[in-house]
Design a protein around this motif. Structure first.
Motif, PDB file in Angstrom:
ATOM      1  N   VAL A 101       0.827  -1.065   0.027  1.00  0.00           N
ATOM      2  CA  VAL A 101      -0.005   0.108  -0.092  1.00  0.00           C
ATOM      3  C   VAL A 101       0.692   1.250  -0.021  1.00  0.00           C
ATOM      4  O   VAL A 101       1.823   1.216   0.590  1.00  0.00           O
ATOM      5  N   VAL A 123      -5.753   2.094   3.660  1.00  0.00           N
ATOM      6  CA  VAL A 123      -6.119   0.802   4.522  1.00  0.00           C
ATOM      7  C   VAL A 123      -5.945   1.079   5.686  1.00  0.00           C
ATOM      8  O   VAL A 123      -4.960   1.337   6.324  1.00  0.00           O
ATOM      9  N   THR A 124      -6.993   0.484   6.678  1.00  0.00           N
ATOM     10  CA  THR A 124      -7.145   0.229   7.926  1.00  0.00           C
ATOM     11  C   THR A 124      -7.296  -1.152   8.341  1.00  0.00           C
ATOM     12  O   THR A 124      -8.350  -1.696   7.924  1.00  0.00           O
ATOM     13  N   TYR A 146      -0.951   3.801   5.960  1.00  0.00           N
ATOM     14  CA  TYR A 146      -1.855   2.704   6.648  1.00  0.00           C
ATOM     15  C   TYR A 146      -1.952   3.049   8.176  1.00  0.00           C
ATOM     16  O   TYR A 146      -1.200   3.580   8.645  1.00  0.00           O
ATOM     17  N   CYS A 166       2.282   6.020   8.829  1.00  0.00           N
ATOM     18  CA  CYS A 166       1.811   4.850   9.336  1.00  0.00           C
ATOM     19  C   CYS A 166       1.527   4.724  10.683  1.00  0.00           C
ATOM     20  O   CYS A 166       2.172   5.517  11.520  1.00  0.00           O
TER      21      CYS A 166
END
Length: 301
Positions: A101, A123-124, A146, A166
């Protein structure tokens, strides 16, 4: 605290379990005790897919292009699971493979994307496990934008890479093998309430001279290198870094851009004379505060 590396997680996962996880038949994913209360420090058993979760095989594409997509209670055999959208969620799922990602910056010539780290999260991943093959050249997750919470990242030479923007919280992050680390971080990262561990490989022999490597293959539990950019604006707060006599828990290499905060972390007991942080820069814009050993003594870099 029970602060030993052996207690912090599984040592040398068996070949049988590894095979079961890769095939998606590992019953321990759903049946092992998974306390949803926030156990600290996290262990491999206290995070990941919640106890009693029924998982079914994911049959969709391993390249996610739809923003806002939710994947829940699935076994994903994706190497890689590639995120090319925003606001994706993976919940209570097992990923056999790895997640790609975001962007890793170039270094020749230098290319820096999103320098402030404020682009949208792509994205999680929550209450999940990412199991990467031991012989993979990839980490469970990389590289940017992320969020990971209450998850178990493991299997290959590093538990993950946070190149930019992140957040990892309440998770168990583990690397194992040659030229390995628990986690690699560069900039605009937040690590809170995790266990981050590089497990020694007694057979590591990176230079192929027939003699096991002195450090067991590990560079450190967490590494922050001036490579693909300059480290800066990272927060490491209230994490547990298990001890090992052969390497420093935190390893810095090269210059940094400051605003690196290492606060209220707990370190396992190193051998006498061994530093907690190798090549730490005590410049005024960096912070080292409230860090202790597992026996309660103050831990200095």
């Amino acid at each position: 605290l029970g602060a030993t590396a052996a207690q912090a997680g599984p040592v040398g996962a068996t070949a049988a379990r590894d095979a079961a996880v890769r095939s998606g038949t590992d019953a321990s994913t759903a049946d092992a005790p998974r306390a949803r209360a926030r156990t600290w420090p996290p262990t491999a058993e206290s995070v990941g897919v919640p106890k009693g979760t029924t998982l079914s095989t994911y049959k969709g594409s391993c390249t996610i292009t739809k923003s806002g997509k939710v994947i829940r209670n699935k076994i994903l055999n994706c190497a890689p699971l590639t995120i090319k959208a925003k606001g994706v969620r993976v919940e209570s799922s097992l990923i056999n493979g790895f997640v790609m990602v975001g962007t890793q910056d170039g270094f020749d010539p230098v290319q820096v994307s999103d320098p402030e780290g404020d682009d949208p999260i792509r994205v999680t991943i929550v209450d999940s496990e990412i199991h990467t093959a031991a012989d993979s050249d990839f980490r469970p997750i990389s590289a940017s934008h992320y969020v990971v919470k209450r998850s178990y990242l493991h299997g290959s030479f590093s538990g993950g890479e946070c190149h930019n923007a992140c957040t990892i919280k309440w998770s168990f992050v583990q690397g194992y093998g040659e030229h390995s680390s628990g986690l690699r971080i560069l900039r605009n990262g937040t690590l809170k309430h995790n266990t981050i561990w590089c497990e020694l490989d007694p057979d590591a022999d990176e230079d192929n001279d027939g003699v096991p490597d002195v450090g067991g293959g590990c560079s450190g539990n967490l590494v922050m290198y001036e490579e693909f950019g300059m480290p800066h604006h990272n927060l490491l707060k209230h994490n547990y870094f298990p001890a090992d006599p052969l390497y420093s828990s935190l390893k810095f290499n090269g210059a940094d851009g400051g605003h690196i905060r290492v606060i209220d972390n707990v370190f396992g007991l190193p051998w006498e004379g061994k530093h907690v942080a190798d090549d730490w820069d005590a410049k005024s814009s960096n912070t080292w505060s409230g860090n202790t050993f597992s026996d309660g003594r103050t831990a200095l870099p």
